[in-house]
Design an enzyme around this catalytic site. Sequence first.
Site, PDB file in Angstrom:
ATOM      1  N   ARG A 147      66.614 -24.234  19.015  1.00 18.79           N
ATOM      2  CA  ARG A 147      67.845 -24.320  19.813  1.00 18.79           C
ATOM      3  C   ARG A 147      68.875 -25.180  19.101  1.00 18.79           C
ATOM      4  O   ARG A 147      70.021 -24.795  18.939  1.00 18.79           O
ATOM      5  CB  ARG A 147      67.512 -24.894  21.198  1.00 18.79           C
ATOM      6  CG  ARG A 147      67.086 -23.858  22.226  1.00 18.79           C
ATOM      7  CD  ARG A 147      65.956 -22.949  21.786  1.00 18.79           C
ATOM      8  NE  ARG A 147      65.547 -22.035  22.834  1.00 18.79           N
ATOM      9  CZ  ARG A 147      64.644 -22.332  23.765  1.00 18.79           C
ATOM     10  NH1 ARG A 147      64.045 -23.515  23.784  1.00 18.79           N
ATOM     11  NH2 ARG A 147      64.333 -21.434  24.684  1.00 18.79           N
ATOM     12  N   ASP A 176      63.159 -18.888  18.061  1.00 20.26           N
ATOM     13  CA  ASP A 176      63.540 -18.589  19.439  1.00 20.26           C
ATOM     14  C   ASP A 176      64.728 -17.635  19.398  1.00 20.26           C
ATOM     15  O   ASP A 176      65.147 -17.187  18.321  1.00 20.26           O
ATOM     16  CB  ASP A 176      63.866 -19.865  20.215  1.00 20.26           C
ATOM     17  CG  ASP A 176      63.365 -19.784  21.656  1.00 20.26           C
ATOM     18  OD1 ASP A 176      63.880 -18.944  22.419  1.00 20.26           O
ATOM     19  OD2 ASP A 176      62.449 -20.542  21.999  1.00 20.26           O
ATOM     20  N   HIS A 247      61.443 -14.400  23.722  1.00 19.20           N
ATOM     21  CA  HIS A 247      62.191 -15.399  22.931  1.00 19.20           C
ATOM     22  C   HIS A 247      62.357 -14.938  21.485  1.00 19.20           C
ATOM     23  O   HIS A 247      62.141 -15.711  20.541  1.00 19.20           O
ATOM     24  CB  HIS A 247      61.489 -16.753  22.985  1.00 19.20           C
ATOM     25  CG  HIS A 247      61.631 -17.455  24.315  1.00 19.20           C
ATOM     26  ND1 HIS A 247      62.825 -17.978  24.753  1.00 19.20           N
ATOM     27  CD2 HIS A 247      60.730 -17.685  25.302  1.00 19.20           C
ATOM     28  CE1 HIS A 247      62.654 -18.524  25.952  1.00 19.20           C
ATOM     29  NE2 HIS A 247      61.384 -18.349  26.313  1.00 19.20           N
ATOM     30  N   ASP A 313      55.416 -17.095  26.121  1.00 17.75           N
ATOM     31  CA  ASP A 313      56.006 -17.501  27.389  1.00 17.75           C
ATOM     32  C   ASP A 313      57.248 -16.684  27.713  1.00 17.75           C
ATOM     33  O   ASP A 313      57.876 -16.096  26.843  1.00 17.75           O
ATOM     34  CB  ASP A 313      56.365 -18.988  27.343  1.00 17.75           C
ATOM     35  CG  ASP A 313      57.380 -19.301  26.252  1.00 17.75           C
ATOM     36  OD1 ASP A 313      57.211 -18.778  25.131  1.00 17.75           O
ATOM     37  OD2 ASP A 313      58.340 -20.060  26.515  1.00 17.75           O
ATOM     38  N   GLU A 314      57.597 -16.678  28.987  1.00 14.34           N
ATOM     39  CA  GLU A 314      58.870 -16.144  29.490  1.00 14.34           C
ATOM     40  C   GLU A 314      59.225 -14.814  28.822  1.00 14.34           C
ATOM     41  O   GLU A 314      60.276 -14.684  28.183  1.00 14.34           O
ATOM     42  CB  GLU A 314      59.974 -17.185  29.276  1.00 14.34           C
ATOM     43  CG  GLU A 314      59.724 -18.456  30.085  1.00 14.34           C
ATOM     44  CD  GLU A 314      60.808 -19.509  29.921  1.00 14.34           C
ATOM     45  OE1 GLU A 314      61.053 -20.265  30.869  1.00 14.34           O
ATOM     46  OE2 GLU A 314      61.418 -19.577  28.826  1.00 14.34           O
ATOM     47  N   TRP A 380      51.953 -25.556  30.655  1.00 12.45           N
ATOM     48  CA  TRP A 380      53.275 -26.170  30.841  1.00 12.45           C
ATOM     49  C   TRP A 380      53.824 -25.993  32.247  1.00 12.45           C
ATOM     50  O   TRP A 380      54.639 -26.800  32.701  1.00 12.45           O
ATOM     51  CB  TRP A 380      54.268 -25.609  29.824  1.00 12.45           C
ATOM     52  CG  TRP A 380      54.777 -24.219  30.084  1.00 12.45           C
ATOM     53  CD1 TRP A 380      54.212 -23.043  29.718  1.00 12.45           C
ATOM     54  CD2 TRP A 380      56.005 -23.865  30.754  1.00 12.45           C
ATOM     55  NE1 TRP A 380      54.981 -21.978  30.108  1.00 12.45           N
ATOM     56  CE2 TRP A 380      56.098 -22.455  30.737  1.00 12.45           C
ATOM     57  CE3 TRP A 380      57.030 -24.605  31.348  1.00 12.45           C
ATOM     58  CZ2 TRP A 380      57.160 -21.765  31.329  1.00 12.45           C
ATOM     59  CZ3 TRP A 380      58.096 -23.919  31.927  1.00 12.45           C
ATOM     60  CH2 TRP A 380      58.156 -22.515  31.906  1.00 12.45           C
ATOM     61  N   TYR A 405      57.974 -33.231  30.051  1.00 12.99           N
ATOM     62  CA  TYR A 405      59.105 -32.600  29.364  1.00 12.99           C
ATOM     63  C   TYR A 405      60.153 -33.685  29.141  1.00 12.99           C
ATOM     64  O   TYR A 405      60.859 -34.078  30.067  1.00 12.99           O
ATOM     65  CB  TYR A 405      59.661 -31.453  30.201  1.00 12.99           C
ATOM     66  CG  TYR A 405      59.060 -30.102  29.854  1.00 12.99           C
ATOM     67  CD1 TYR A 405      57.731 -29.988  29.472  1.00 12.99           C
ATOM     68  CD2 TYR A 405      59.827 -28.938  29.914  1.00 12.99           C
ATOM     69  CE1 TYR A 405      57.178 -28.763  29.153  1.00 12.99           C
ATOM     70  CE2 TYR A 405      59.280 -27.705  29.596  1.00 12.99           C
ATOM     71  CZ  TYR A 405      57.955 -27.617  29.220  1.00 12.99           C
ATOM     72  OH  TYR A 405      57.406 -26.395  28.904  1.00 12.99           O
ATOM     73  N   TRP A 455      62.428 -29.953  24.299  1.00 14.53           N
ATOM     74  CA  TRP A 455      63.290 -28.784  24.091  1.00 14.53           C
ATOM     75  C   TRP A 455      64.713 -29.268  23.843  1.00 14.53           C
ATOM     76  O   TRP A 455      65.149 -30.286  24.391  1.00 14.53           O
ATOM     77  CB  TRP A 455      63.230 -27.864  25.313  1.00 14.53           C
ATOM     78  CG  TRP A 455      61.838 -27.382  25.598  1.00 14.53           C
ATOM     79  CD1 TRP A 455      60.976 -27.843  26.544  1.00 14.53           C
ATOM     80  CD2 TRP A 455      61.136 -26.362  24.884  1.00 14.53           C
ATOM     81  NE1 TRP A 455      59.790 -27.170  26.479  1.00 14.53           N
ATOM     82  CE2 TRP A 455      59.851 -26.252  25.475  1.00 14.53           C
ATOM     83  CE3 TRP A 455      61.458 -25.529  23.810  1.00 14.53           C
ATOM     84  CZ2 TRP A 455      58.897 -25.341  25.021  1.00 14.53           C
ATOM     85  CZ3 TRP A 455      60.508 -24.620  23.364  1.00 14.53           C
ATOM     86  CH2 TRP A 455      59.250 -24.525  23.964  1.00 14.53           C
ATOM     87  N   THR A 456      65.463 -28.529  23.028  1.00 18.80           N
ATOM     88  CA  THR A 456      66.716 -29.101  22.511  1.00 18.80           C
ATOM     89  C   THR A 456      67.966 -28.303  22.871  1.00 18.80           C
ATOM     90  O   THR A 456      68.963 -28.374  22.170  1.00 18.80           O
ATOM     91  CB  THR A 456      66.623 -29.258  20.977  1.00 18.80           C
ATOM     92  OG1 THR A 456      66.407 -27.979  20.369  1.00 18.80           O
ATOM     93  CG2 THR A 456      65.513 -30.197  20.594  1.00 18.80           C
ATOM     94  N   GLU A 457      67.938 -27.569  23.985  1.00 23.87           N
ATOM     95  CA  GLU A 457      69.161 -26.872  24.377  1.00 23.87           C
ATOM     96  C   GLU A 457      70.335 -27.834  24.525  1.00 23.87           C
ATOM     97  O   GLU A 457      71.452 -27.539  24.085  1.00 23.87           O
ATOM     98  CB  GLU A 457      68.950 -26.115  25.703  1.00 23.87           C
ATOM     99  CG  GLU A 457      68.046 -24.917  25.609  1.00 23.87           C
ATOM    100  CD  GLU A 457      66.597 -25.242  25.944  1.00 23.87           C
ATOM    101  OE1 GLU A 457      66.198 -26.420  25.769  1.00 23.87           O
ATOM    102  OE2 GLU A 457      65.865 -24.335  26.359  1.00 23.87           O
TER     103      GLU A 457
END
Length: 540
Positions: A147, A176, A247, A313-314, A380, A405, A455-457
Amino acid sequence: MDLIPAPGRLTRSGEGRHTFGDRTGIAAGEGTQGTARWLRATLGAATGLALPPKADAADAADDAVVLRIDASLEPEGYRLRVTDAGVTIEGGSAAGVFWGAQTLRQLLGPDAYRRAPLPGRAWTVPHVTVDDAPRFRWRGMMLDVARHFTPKAGVLRQLDLMAAHKLNVLHFHLTDDQGWRVEIKRHPKLTESASWRSRTKFGHRASELWEDKPHGGFYTQDDIREIVAYADALHIAVVPEIDLPGHSQAAIHAYPELGNSDVVDTSSLPVWDTWGVNPNVLAPTDTTLRFYEGVFEELLDLFPSTFIHVGGDECPKDQWRQSPTAQARIKELGLADEDELQSWFIRHFDTWLGARGRRLVGWDEILEGGLAPGATVSSWRGYEGGITAARAGHDVVMCPEQQVYLNYRQAPGDEEPVPIGYVRTLENVYRFEPVPPQLSEQEARHVLGAQANVWTEVTEDEQRLDYQVYPRLSAFSEVAWSELPEPGARDFADFERRMAAHYRRLDALGVGYRPPGGPLPWQRRPGVLGRPFEGEPPNV
């Protein structure tokens, strides 16, 4: 002694202290030369002492730091003794000796974390005996560099900080929707075009703010080799993650044939510039399988880690439901639905990696549709995935978002920069318990350990990374390392007292942590929209 993480047992031997001076050297026994080099480099820089090699001795009678391996100790365990004569560090392995050396650095005081000596500083260590060993074998931090990219020097710095906290796994989130960060020679477009995006959402995806400049970067294969070698010298394993089948928009942008081109025009998909769960997922085709096998073939040459993370994931299933190709694959394989199609994806790489002596690990969505036989689960979404996996006989790494997180906000209120997720204070992280009480003693053995995820959004640079991670990673390190005297018996007041000294160590290391009183003016992000979650999550 204000040690973090707290050791298993520490005994003070009177009020005496041993003084390091020009005669102090290092006597490195077989297998401990790496720790000797590390001590000479770090403590030599901080103290200005040469710390020359000395012949190995039966004890520290010659003003030496004696390093030796004692196989009777636990593999990562160590015993540190300080007397008038000097220092002895014995470890069950080279790693145990290294963790003992980290404790010695703490005992020398915060200035031992500087890169040059302060004038007039005396270097003494109290007469103590420390017997110590970690609670868990997996003590990890996940760093998302997809990210927002962390340049190589920043990754090496994070490894140093992890080692100072006796953490031993860097989970390296390399791909991602927003970027691909590792050079794959047979697929050059992954770094030529998928490694950068034209702009970036600033704040939560509902924010109206944009950073209108390109963002990107990647690690060459030689960069990766350097990172892995540096980590290995610090006794840290680097576990790479290549996220699939979700992703994956950055990869699809570079190679449109990887996407569900019978549903969407994959040739027009950019590298994604915002956040959230992306609908564009990999197509379940042989072309996709062969492509990622090629990716993993190159990765296995770069990363010696037993574990290889495949994400999982997702992964929205809407495109697969609409795709004639995906539906034909489901029918061909005799699968019940799209969840089983995702399981087929994961099982394929579980088998492929297993045939090469590696172990697949994935986020807890890999439970959906049936868990691959050899898979390890990163739990998670709370504890439930880990409980389910452990009861089925699978190994588990506990990293529930509600607890660890570190991109989540550290306090309520408007002053927290870009508030995301639940409030997770220093005390919340300190009280995290990785082993769910619902597990039997036998099932609990499948909990390999714990991991804090970053996470680095909304963590766009090193300054923000420091703020989000510290001091909470210091608390997490004690959760992962230190044995509990009894369930729920963590003494946060004592931890806070020890943190007063540990903040000085972080200061010496140049870490821009969140102060106990709240963010400093330059750490705030006024007017940048976040997404705080309401209410408090359950602990277990």
